[in-house]
Each structure stands twice: as C-alpha cells, then as structure tokens.
Design an enzyme around this catalytic site. Structure first.
Site, PDB file in Angstrom:
ATOM      1  N   ASP A   9       2.278 -29.959  -0.131  1.00 21.18           N
ATOM      2  CA  ASP A   9       3.567 -30.635  -0.043  1.00 21.18           C
ATOM      3  C   ASP A   9       4.471 -29.989  -1.094  1.00 21.18           C
ATOM      4  O   ASP A   9       4.020 -29.180  -1.902  1.00 21.18           O
ATOM      5  CB  ASP A   9       3.401 -32.141  -0.320  1.00 21.18           C
ATOM      6  CG  ASP A   9       4.726 -32.885  -0.226  1.00 21.18           C
ATOM      7  OD1 ASP A   9       5.469 -32.654   0.746  1.00 21.18           O
ATOM      8  OD2 ASP A   9       5.055 -33.672  -1.131  1.00 21.18           O
ATOM      9  N   SER A  10       5.751 -30.405  -1.090  1.00 25.76           N
ATOM     10  CA  SER A  10       6.669 -29.873  -2.100  1.00 25.76           C
ATOM     11  C   SER A  10       6.426 -30.501  -3.477  1.00 25.76           C
ATOM     12  O   SER A  10       6.843 -29.942  -4.485  1.00 25.76           O
ATOM     13  CB  SER A  10       8.109 -30.159  -1.665  1.00 25.76           C
ATOM     14  OG  SER A  10       8.284 -31.560  -1.506  1.00 25.76           O
ATOM     15  N   TYR A  41      12.066 -29.523  -0.354  1.00 25.82           N
ATOM     16  CA  TYR A  41      12.098 -28.621   0.812  1.00 25.82           C
ATOM     17  C   TYR A  41      13.192 -29.066   1.808  1.00 25.82           C
ATOM     18  O   TYR A  41      13.726 -28.264   2.546  1.00 25.82           O
ATOM     19  CB  TYR A  41      10.777 -28.676   1.577  1.00 25.82           C
ATOM     20  CG  TYR A  41       9.584 -27.975   0.969  1.00 25.82           C
ATOM     21  CD1 TYR A  41       9.692 -27.121  -0.129  1.00 25.82           C
ATOM     22  CD2 TYR A  41       8.326 -28.156   1.537  1.00 25.82           C
ATOM     23  CE1 TYR A  41       8.567 -26.482  -0.647  1.00 25.82           C
ATOM     24  CE2 TYR A  41       7.200 -27.515   1.032  1.00 25.82           C
ATOM     25  CZ  TYR A  41       7.321 -26.679  -0.063  1.00 25.82           C
ATOM     26  OH  TYR A  41       6.211 -26.051  -0.553  1.00 25.82           O
ATOM     27  N   GLY A  42      13.433 -30.366   1.830  1.00 23.17           N
ATOM     28  CA  GLY A  42      14.182 -30.967   2.945  1.00 23.17           C
ATOM     29  C   GLY A  42      15.634 -30.568   3.060  1.00 23.17           C
ATOM     30  O   GLY A  42      16.277 -30.832   4.068  1.00 23.17           O
ATOM     31  N   CYS A  72       3.122 -32.539   4.562  1.00 23.10           N
ATOM     32  CA  CYS A  72       4.567 -32.417   4.418  1.00 23.10           C
ATOM     33  C   CYS A  72       5.153 -32.353   5.821  1.00 23.10           C
ATOM     34  O   CYS A  72       4.838 -31.442   6.591  1.00 23.10           O
ATOM     35  CB  CYS A  72       4.877 -31.132   3.653  1.00 23.10           C
ATOM     36  SG  CYS A  72       6.586 -30.611   3.787  1.00 23.10           S
ATOM     37  N   ASN A  73       5.980 -33.339   6.151  1.00 19.83           N
ATOM     38  CA  ASN A  73       6.571 -33.401   7.492  1.00 19.83           C
ATOM     39  C   ASN A  73       7.573 -32.278   7.736  1.00 19.83           C
ATOM     40  O   ASN A  73       7.726 -31.809   8.863  1.00 19.83           O
ATOM     41  CB  ASN A  73       7.305 -34.726   7.670  1.00 19.83           C
ATOM     42  CG  ASN A  73       6.371 -35.911   7.698  1.00 19.83           C
ATOM     43  OD1 ASN A  73       5.976 -36.374   8.747  1.00 19.83           O
ATOM     44  ND2 ASN A  73       6.001 -36.405   6.527  1.00 19.83           N
ATOM     45  N   THR A  74       8.275 -31.867   6.670  1.00 17.45           N
ATOM     46  CA  THR A  74       9.339 -30.881   6.844  1.00 17.45           C
ATOM     47  C   THR A  74       8.761 -29.543   7.321  1.00 17.45           C
ATOM     48  O   THR A  74       9.276 -28.933   8.254  1.00 17.45           O
ATOM     49  CB  THR A  74      10.108 -30.707   5.511  1.00 17.45           C
ATOM     50  OG1 THR A  74      10.525 -31.996   5.065  1.00 17.45           O
ATOM     51  CG2 THR A  74      11.306 -29.809   5.673  1.00 17.45           C
ATOM     52  N   GLU A 147      10.999 -37.826  -7.219  1.00 20.27           N
ATOM     53  CA  GLU A 147      10.410 -36.820  -8.115  1.00 20.27           C
ATOM     54  C   GLU A 147      10.859 -37.010  -9.565  1.00 20.27           C
ATOM     55  O   GLU A 147      10.260 -36.460 -10.474  1.00 20.27           O
ATOM     56  CB  GLU A 147      10.725 -35.401  -7.621  1.00 20.27           C
ATOM     57  CG  GLU A 147       9.975 -35.015  -6.342  1.00 20.27           C
ATOM     58  CD  GLU A 147       8.482 -34.701  -6.566  1.00 20.27           C
ATOM     59  OE1 GLU A 147       8.093 -34.387  -7.696  1.00 20.27           O
ATOM     60  OE2 GLU A 147       7.721 -34.801  -5.577  1.00 20.27           O
ATOM     61  N   CYS A 179       8.425 -38.704   5.996  1.00 20.55           N
ATOM     62  CA  CYS A 179       8.326 -37.763   4.876  1.00 20.55           C
ATOM     63  C   CYS A 179       7.232 -38.328   3.993  1.00 20.55           C
ATOM     64  O   CYS A 179       7.195 -39.540   3.744  1.00 20.55           O
ATOM     65  CB  CYS A 179       9.655 -37.704   4.116  1.00 20.55           C
ATOM     66  SG  CYS A 179       9.523 -36.924   2.484  1.00 20.55           S
ATOM     67  N   HIS A 181       6.700 -38.397   0.990  1.00 21.47           N
ATOM     68  CA  HIS A 181       7.112 -39.105  -0.231  1.00 21.47           C
ATOM     69  C   HIS A 181       7.411 -40.587   0.044  1.00 21.47           C
ATOM     70  O   HIS A 181       7.332 -41.416  -0.862  1.00 21.47           O
ATOM     71  CB  HIS A 181       8.388 -38.489  -0.805  1.00 21.47           C
ATOM     72  CG  HIS A 181       8.189 -37.210  -1.567  1.00 21.47           C
ATOM     73  ND1 HIS A 181       7.923 -36.011  -0.956  1.00 21.47           N
ATOM     74  CD2 HIS A 181       8.224 -36.952  -2.906  1.00 21.47           C
ATOM     75  CE1 HIS A 181       7.815 -35.058  -1.889  1.00 21.47           C
ATOM     76  NE2 HIS A 181       7.992 -35.612  -3.073  1.00 21.47           N
TER      77      HIS A 181
END
Ligand code: DGL
Length: 262
Positions: A9-10, A41-42, A72-74, A147, A179, A181
């Site tokens: 993931d990011s 990333y998004g 990570c969905n993105t 974050e 997402c 997160h």
C-alpha cells in the site's frame, strides 16, 4: 512450500488488510510494503500509479513472496494488469472481493480520486449485480489526514461529514470502504451514519478468498505472536510509520527502511 503473502500500500492503509488476514488466519508469513515515500497514490496520474505498481511488485517478487495481495485499491483499479504481469505468482485484489460482498440495490463507494476516476468499482459492482445503483465519492482529504496520525482531529471529522453527505442524501443502503485507509475511519463514520447503513470492508472478502490458499480459519491458531512472522517495510520514515501502526496493530512493530530500486 510455505506461503508468503506480499502486501503493499502507499502507507498504513494496507495494515487494515493485514490485520484482517491475521485475525482470520493467525500466523501467516507476510511481507508488507508501505510506500511512504510516495503516499498518497490517489492524486497521481494513471501512468505514475502503473509505474509505481510495477516497481513495488517487482520488489515483492525479489523478496520471494508466493502470493501478492494488492492492499491498495488505487493500484488495484489502475494497475492490476501490470501487477499481474510483474508478479509471476497469483495476485489478489480488493475490488473484486468487495463487489462480491454487495447485496444492496443502492450502494455508495468511498475511494481515492484516482480510483473513482477509473470507474473500476462501478464496473465491477454492475457486472456482478446488474441494476445496482452505484454512487461513488472521491475523498482526497482522507489519506493525507490519516497519515498525519490523529484519527480524532476536527478536520477529519468534518471531512467525513462532507464526503458522507451526498451518499446519505441518496439514501444508500451500504457503503464500500474503497480505500484501505478508510476502515480506520469506520468508528467515526458509524457515529454519523444511520444504523441500517452497512459498511463494507473489502479486506474481509480477501481473507475469505485466502481460505483456498491458507486453509479454513479453524485450522489455524490465533496468537498474539502472529505479527512476529510479518516483515514490515517502508520506503521512508520508519519511526513515523511505527507510531501510526502501533494503535492499529496493538503493539509497536519493528519496521525496516528499504529501497525499491534493484
Ligand atoms: N490505501 C490506498 C487505496 O486503497 C492508497 C491511498 C492513497 O495513497 O491515496 O487506495
């Protein structure tokens, strides 16, 4: 051969997926990469997201993972094909897993701007459940605020209210946390949403898909030491990552700083 899951993931978001996996499957060997040097990333272009996915999956492959979990969905939305091309091992994603969990006729999806722009969730849900109304909401403020580490700040609460408002105005019956997160915000969302609106965490669907690989949950012993089999790596700020991860994982993990370029 022992399975080694490679998750990425990011940032801390993918830990929500890791935690779900450990809850269901107990002690599993995992390598987690948080690409904290490039979070979020998004807000990036599809080209950037695709080249990041190639680099990250190549690194995981070099670490010897036997299955890649795109936590990570993105990247799942925009780079699933290149991730599969690079991985050389099975790749599991969140979007198909979440779509399979949808039961309602009016569904909201909260996701990053890049995921919403890709239309990946809409396409996937409509393909599996024709006639379902899908309302997508981009939430660009969520990841940068999460974050920062304070999940109780006023700014985050206001952002949650703002992004949920159009979904509630359209009387959605469930909301996909699109997402990785966002499950961190589920308690805050629950305070605002009507009780009968179901929150869908795609990671739960992923853990069920993993039964085929890891066996049914009852075959494994859940233990407090599960995390000891996990290697947590980041591309920047290991201390900050550790601080943010600790409340979610229930202990302060050891975090390695790594460089992706070979
Ligand atoms: N957590 C990731 C996702 O599921 C990435 C979010 C971001 O970095 O913008 O989409």
């Amino acid at each position: 051969m022992t399975s080694v899951l490679g998750l990425f993931d990011s940032g801390v978001g993918g830990l929500t997926v890791l935690r779900r996996i450990l809850e269901r499957h107990g002690a599993v060997r995992c390598i987690y990469l948080g690409d904290t040097a490039r979070v979020p990333y998004g807000c990036r272009s599809p080209e950037e997201i695709r080249s990041i996915a190639v680099e990250v999956v190549r690194w995981l492959r070099q670490q010897g993972v036997t299955t890649v979990v795109m936590a990570c969905n993105t990247t799942n939305a925009l780079a699933r094909d290149v991730a599969e091309g690079q991985a050389g091992v099975p790749v599991i994603g969140l979007i198909g897993a979440a779509s399979a969990m949808v039961r309602e006729r009016r569904v909201g999806v909260l996701a990053t701007a890049a995921t919403v722009a890709s239309g990946a969730y809409r396409t996937s849900i409509e393909a599996l459940h024709p006639g379902t109304q899908v309302l997508e909401q981009a939430c660009p403020d969520f990841v940068p605020l999460i974050e920062r580490g304070d999940l109780h700040c006023d700014q985050l609460r206001r952002a949650v209210e703002t992004y949920l408002e159009p979904l509630m105005a359209n009387s959605v019956q469930s909301i996909v946390l699109g997402c990785s997160h966002y499950p961190l915000l589920a308690p805050l969302m629950r305070q605002i949403l009507p009780e009968d609106v179901r929150l869908i965490d795609p990671a739960l669907g992923v853990t069920h898909q993993l039964d085929a690989l890891l066996g049914p949950p009852s075959a494994r012993k859940q233990s407090a030491d599960c995390l000891k089999l996990c290697r947590l790596c980041v591309t920047a700020d290991p201390e900050g990552f550790c601080d943010r991860a600790a409340p979610w994982l229930g202990e302060r993990p050891r975090v390695e700083l790594v460089q992706l370029q070979s």
